[in-house]
Write an enzyme that holds these catalytic residues in place. Structure first.
Site, PDB file in Angstrom:
ATOM      1  N   HIS A   1       0.264  13.386   6.177  1.00 43.40           N
ATOM      2  CA  HIS A   1      -0.884  12.906   5.405  1.00 43.40           C
ATOM      3  C   HIS A   1      -2.221  13.253   6.062  1.00 43.40           C
ATOM      4  O   HIS A   1      -3.155  13.717   5.403  1.00 43.40           O
ATOM      5  CB  HIS A   1      -0.761  11.394   5.202  1.00 43.40           C
ATOM      6  CG  HIS A   1      -1.554  10.883   4.051  1.00 43.40           C
ATOM      7  ND1 HIS A   1      -1.247   9.700   3.417  1.00 43.40           N
ATOM      8  CD2 HIS A   1      -2.631  11.375   3.398  1.00 43.40           C
ATOM      9  CE1 HIS A   1      -2.103   9.498   2.426  1.00 43.40           C
ATOM     10  NE2 HIS A   1      -2.963  10.504   2.413  1.00 43.40           N
TER      11      HIS A   1
ATOM     12  N   TYR B   1      -0.109   4.302   0.774  1.00 46.68           N
ATOM     13  CA  TYR B   1      -0.567   3.776  -0.518  1.00 46.68           C
ATOM     14  C   TYR B   1       0.026   2.393  -0.800  1.00 46.68           C
ATOM     15  O   TYR B   1      -0.487   1.661  -1.651  1.00 46.68           O
ATOM     16  CB  TYR B   1      -0.190   4.709  -1.670  1.00 46.68           C
ATOM     17  CG  TYR B   1      -0.868   6.055  -1.675  1.00 46.68           C
ATOM     18  CD1 TYR B   1      -1.857   6.388  -0.753  1.00 46.68           C
ATOM     19  CD2 TYR B   1      -0.513   7.018  -2.618  1.00 46.68           C
ATOM     20  CE1 TYR B   1      -2.456   7.638  -0.765  1.00 46.68           C
ATOM     21  CE2 TYR B   1      -1.113   8.271  -2.642  1.00 46.68           C
ATOM     22  CZ  TYR B   1      -2.073   8.581  -1.711  1.00 46.68           C
ATOM     23  OH  TYR B   1      -2.657   9.817  -1.732  1.00 46.68           O
TER      24      TYR B   1
END
EC number: 1.1.1.-
Length: 267
Positions: free
Chosen positions: A97, A39
């Site tokens: 992830h 991110y």
């Protein structure tokens, strides 16, 4: 240590935008924050938390290991880097992830490294994200189902991911739903809007309440303080069985996230 039912997501939020979102979220009552290495906002999330005045011990902080850091020699150092950015000596939950593209790093290797990170005290709990049934089974074979705190997957009324959710439930692994509001598309559905009107709630509250009543955790994000506060109001919404069934009937396999080169063969 169970995962909070509702948390604050930070996907696609960067710079001052994510600082403001986290600050406002903590101010209105969120105590769980979800971020990820990819991110590019861990440092800003850490800054917002540090400046909030909320004690670290009162927070549940999640980050996710990016695919480039899945190998045994990279996973722990990358997590330590994340901790430095987040200004903490541990996170409460660390997720893989995405599975390694093309199985470049075997599940056994990165789940073993993740378990090592937990043993070192860098993370309280471990889990996975975007894992299929087959990948979940491989992870279970390495660390045991009881060690997997969650599988975080795209799940909303238009993509209810029942096969994955049912398998996870059979193993005692909670599901965390991301994109629960379907980028806002779900909120425009007439069925959802009618249920919201009947319940004196917003469409967003209805959809979040639906996911939570199914037993899933949710991590909605917003840049608007009013929406952040409104989303928390979903905790007070209780949907009837007919309401739940009506939303259940909206499933259409409407997947929004399936990045080429990353996405596994979905169930």
């Amino acid at each position: 240590m169970s995962i909070p039912t509702i948390g604050l997501g930070t996907f696609r939020l960067q710079g001052q935008t994510v600082i403001d979102s986290v600050r406002n979220g903590l101010d209105v009552g969120y105590r769980a924050i979800d971020t990820a290495q990819i991110y590019g906002n861990e440092a800003e999330v850490g800054q917002a938390i540090a400046e909030s005045g909320v004690a670290r011990s009162a927070l549940f902080l999640t980050t996710k290991i990016w695919t480039e850091n899945l190998s045994r020699d990279k996973l722990v150092p990358s997590l330590k880097d994340s901790l430095a950015k987040l200004r903490t000596d541990h996170v409460d939950l660390t997720l893989i992830h995405w599975p390694s593209p093309g199985d470049g790093v075997p599940v056994a290797e990165f789940m073993g490294a993740l378990a090592d990170a937990r043993e070192q005290g860098l993370t309280r709990q471990i889990g996975v994200s975007n894992f299929t049934i087959g990948l979940m089974q491989q992870a279970i074979d390495v660390v045991g189902a009881g060690a997997i705190a969650t599988n975080q997957v795209e799940l909303h009324p238009f993509l209810q991911n029942r096969k994955v959710a049912d398998f996870a439930r059979s193993q005692g692994i909670p599901i965390t739903s991301y994109m629960t509001l379907g980028y806002g598309k779900v909120l425009q559905d007439p069925v959802v809007q009618a249920i919201a009107q009947r319940n004196g709630a917003t469409p967003a509250q209805v959809v979040l309440a639906w996911a939570m009543q199914l037993g899933h955790a949710v991590i909605p994000s917003s840049t608007k303080r009013a929406n952040l506060q409104g989303n928390l109001g979903a905790l007070a919404v209780r949907l009837s069985e007919p309401d739940m069934a009506a939303i259940g009937a909206l499933d259409r396999g409407g997947r929004l996230t399936s990045p080429q080169g990353l996405a596994p063969a979905w169930d």
